[in-house]
Design an enzyme around this catalytic site. Structure first.
Site, PDB file in Angstrom:
ATOM      1  N   TRP A 102       0.838  -1.212   0.000  1.00 29.02           N
ATOM      2  CA  TRP A 102       0.000   0.000   0.000  1.00 29.02           C
ATOM      3  C   TRP A 102       0.863   1.247   0.000  1.00 29.02           C
ATOM      4  O   TRP A 102       0.527   2.240  -0.648  1.00 29.02           O
ATOM      5  CB  TRP A 102      -0.989  -0.012   1.173  1.00 29.02           C
ATOM      6  CG  TRP A 102      -1.962  -1.137   1.055  1.00 29.02           C
ATOM      7  CD1 TRP A 102      -2.102  -2.202   1.890  1.00 29.02           C
ATOM      8  CD2 TRP A 102      -2.925  -1.341   0.002  1.00 29.02           C
ATOM      9  NE1 TRP A 102      -3.084  -3.050   1.428  1.00 29.02           N
ATOM     10  CE2 TRP A 102      -3.606  -2.550   0.281  1.00 29.02           C
ATOM     11  CE3 TRP A 102      -3.270  -0.631  -1.141  1.00 29.02           C
ATOM     12  CZ2 TRP A 102      -4.613  -3.052  -0.554  1.00 29.02           C
ATOM     13  CZ3 TRP A 102      -4.278  -1.132  -1.969  1.00 29.02           C
ATOM     14  CH2 TRP A 102      -4.927  -2.315  -1.666  1.00 29.02           C
ATOM     15  N   ASP A 171      -1.628   6.739   6.353  1.00 23.54           N
ATOM     16  CA  ASP A 171      -2.709   5.873   5.899  1.00 23.54           C
ATOM     17  C   ASP A 171      -2.998   4.926   7.059  1.00 23.54           C
ATOM     18  O   ASP A 171      -2.200   4.043   7.355  1.00 23.54           O
ATOM     19  CB  ASP A 171      -2.242   5.101   4.652  1.00 23.54           C
ATOM     20  CG  ASP A 171      -3.250   4.041   4.202  1.00 23.54           C
ATOM     21  OD1 ASP A 171      -4.308   3.911   4.845  1.00 23.54           O
ATOM     22  OD2 ASP A 171      -2.963   3.347   3.210  1.00 23.54           O
ATOM     23  N   LYS A 195     -12.669  -1.546   7.384  1.00 29.19           N
ATOM     24  CA  LYS A 195     -12.003  -2.502   8.281  1.00 29.19           C
ATOM     25  C   LYS A 195     -12.450  -2.261   9.729  1.00 29.19           C
ATOM     26  O   LYS A 195     -13.053  -3.118  10.340  1.00 29.19           O
ATOM     27  CB  LYS A 195     -10.494  -2.389   8.135  1.00 29.19           C
ATOM     28  CG  LYS A 195     -10.044  -2.766   6.710  1.00 29.19           C
ATOM     29  CD  LYS A 195      -8.705  -2.233   6.380  1.00 29.19           C
ATOM     30  CE  LYS A 195      -8.406  -2.161   4.897  1.00 29.19           C
ATOM     31  NZ  LYS A 195      -8.529  -3.393   4.144  1.00 29.19           N
TER      32      LYS A 195
HETATM   33  C1  LIG Z   1      -3.403   0.035   4.467  1.00 23.04           C
HETATM   34  C2  LIG Z   1      -4.290   0.123   3.268  1.00 23.04           C
HETATM   35  N1  LIG Z   1      -4.236   1.213   2.486  1.00 23.04           N
HETATM   36  C3  LIG Z   1      -5.011   1.334   1.405  1.00 23.04           C
HETATM   37  C4  LIG Z   1      -5.894   0.351   1.021  1.00 23.04           C
HETATM   38  C5  LIG Z   1      -6.757   0.540  -0.193  1.00 23.04           C
HETATM   39  O1  LIG Z   1      -8.006   0.915   0.231  1.00 23.04           O
HETATM   40  P1  LIG Z   1      -9.234   1.189  -0.728  1.00 23.04           P
HETATM   41  O2  LIG Z   1      -9.627  -0.131  -1.303  1.00 23.04           O
HETATM   42  O3  LIG Z   1     -10.246   1.774   0.203  1.00 23.04           O
HETATM   43  O4  LIG Z   1      -8.801   2.158  -1.773  1.00 23.04           O
HETATM   44  C6  LIG Z   1      -6.016  -0.793   1.817  1.00 23.04           C
HETATM   45  C7  LIG Z   1      -6.972  -1.855   1.460  1.00 23.04           C
HETATM   46  O5  LIG Z   1      -7.001  -2.938   1.976  1.00 23.04           O
HETATM   47  C8  LIG Z   1      -5.181  -0.913   2.956  1.00 23.04           C
HETATM   48  O6  LIG Z   1      -5.239  -1.996   3.748  1.00 23.04           O
END
Ligand SMILES: Cc1ncc(COP(=O)(O)O)c(C=O)c1O
Length: 360
Positions: A102, A171, A195
């Site tokens: 991520w 994030d 989550k």
């Molecule tokens: C730490 C983290 N950042 C970003 C994301 C991406 O999120 P989204 O699907 O809401 O764009 C996730 C998805 O699992 C994640 O766990």
């Protein structure tokens, strides 16, 4: 109804009490004769739902008054672009700590906007830990971290030490509200809701008002944080039902005794599973280094591909859902967000022990 134990990584388990309340109110919200889904986002009833969510979140996380709470869409993935578009100016460099897929994705989007720098990385060690030290570039626009790495199962234990003027952006999609954090160490926090906060569809952004002064006027309206801050996140139609669900989840967290209480249970849940892994004579192995282990996503492997398949198959037959590791790294992963009950972790711990014993 079939009894299952939900360890999905996201969208993930929601508190049963929240689902029951939503079910009871689904057709007739507070005697309005309408479902929340049918309320105008300009109505007093909806306004009070959104205000309630904001006040609850502010209290639960101790968010100071000089921070705005925004509701956006597009998931954390849109934030990967919005952050550099709003805060990465000509002559400045965006700094990223690479701790998993991520953060790589966040960096990829920042590169499209301007100059970037990798302040620290554990990529060479397969993202098995949080790097101990970091090195900032000259003229840093901000430092971006991923507080919990959902795929690799690692989590920052402390906030990185930064010079006072460098904004810290995080994030927190997979660990927001799971533990007490000092919000004022951060200039901006973002998290997709699916989550720990509710269903998918809404992304919560907590931002220091001072930082908003830097948002450029020429950005697309819906990518500019100012649009949300100036219009109470009601410039356009927000994801009203997701925000309603968020407000119910926040009430549930308050009913559990707040974030400190939730944190204590989360630690107990994680310790249970890590104890099974650590006392299995290397039958189960945790790829995350002990000092970086996540209390939200417990990753582990078995001695062979064949055993992993067998484990997942038997787990599924016993009612465990969502235990496959992320498709990028394989193995197994138990996501034990706030709404996963301790009793379900106890069941999983027992299942893991029994599977091991039967194998021997
Ligand atoms: C730490 C983290 N950042 C970003 C994301 C991406 O999120 P989204 O699907 O809401 O764009 C996730 C998805 O699992 C994640 O766990």
């Amino acid at each position: 109804m079939k009894q299952v134990f939900n360890f999905n990584a996201g969208p993930a388990a929601l508190p049963k009490e929240v689902l029951q309340k939503a079910q009871a109110e689904l057709l007739n919200y507070q005697d309005s004769g309408l479902s929340v889904m049918e309320l105008s986002h300009r109505s007093k009833q909806y306004e009070s739902i959104q205000n309630h969510a904001t006040e609850r979140l502010r209290t639960l996380m101790n968010i100071p008054d000089d921070y705005d709470i925004l509701y956006m869409q597009g998931g954390a993935s849109l934030q990967f672009s919005a952050v550099p578009m709003n805060f990465l100016k000509e002559g400045k460099t965006a700094n990223y700590c690479l701790t998993g897929s991520w953060s790589e994705k966040a960096l990829k989007e920042a590169k499209k906007v301007g100059s970037t720098h990798i302040a620290s990385s554990s990529k060479e060690a397969n993202y098995s830990h949080i790097p101990e030290s970091l090195e900032l570039s000259d003229n840093p626009a901000y430092l971006h971290i991923t507080s919990n790495n959902t795929i690799f199962g690692t989590q920052w234990r402390t906030t990185p030490d930064l010079p006072a003027k460098v904004p810290l952006i995080a994030d927190m999609s997979s660990d927001i509200l799971s533990r007490s954090i000092p919000v004022d160490d951060y200039s901006l926090i973002y998290a997709g809701a699916q989550k720990n906060l509710g269903p998918s569809g809404v992304t919560v952004v907590i931002v220091k008002k001072e930082l908003l002064e830097r948002c450029p006027d020429n950005l697309p309206t819906m990518l500019n944080y100012q649009t949300y801050a100036k219009n109470s996140s009601l410039y356009n139609t927000p994801p009203t039902f997701s925000i309603y669900m968020l407000s119910l989840v926040l009430d549930w967290v308050a009913d559990q005794g707040g974030v400190e209480q939730i944190e204590a249970i989360n630690t107990e849940k994680a310790n249970l599973l890590y104890h099974v892994i650590d006392s299995s004579d290397n039958f189960y192995k945790g790829p995350a280094r002990n000092d970086s282990r996540s209390n939200m996503n417990v990753t582990f492997t078995l001695p062979s591909e064949m055993l992993t398949k067998k484990f997942l198959q038997q787990a599924s037959e016993s009612g465990f859902v969502g235990l496959s590791g992320h498709r990028l790294i394989g193995g197994c992963r138990a996501s034990i967000y706030n709404a996963v009950p301790l009793a379900h972790c106890e069941k999983l711990a027992q299942f893991m022990k029994d599977f091991h014993t039967n194998f021997m």
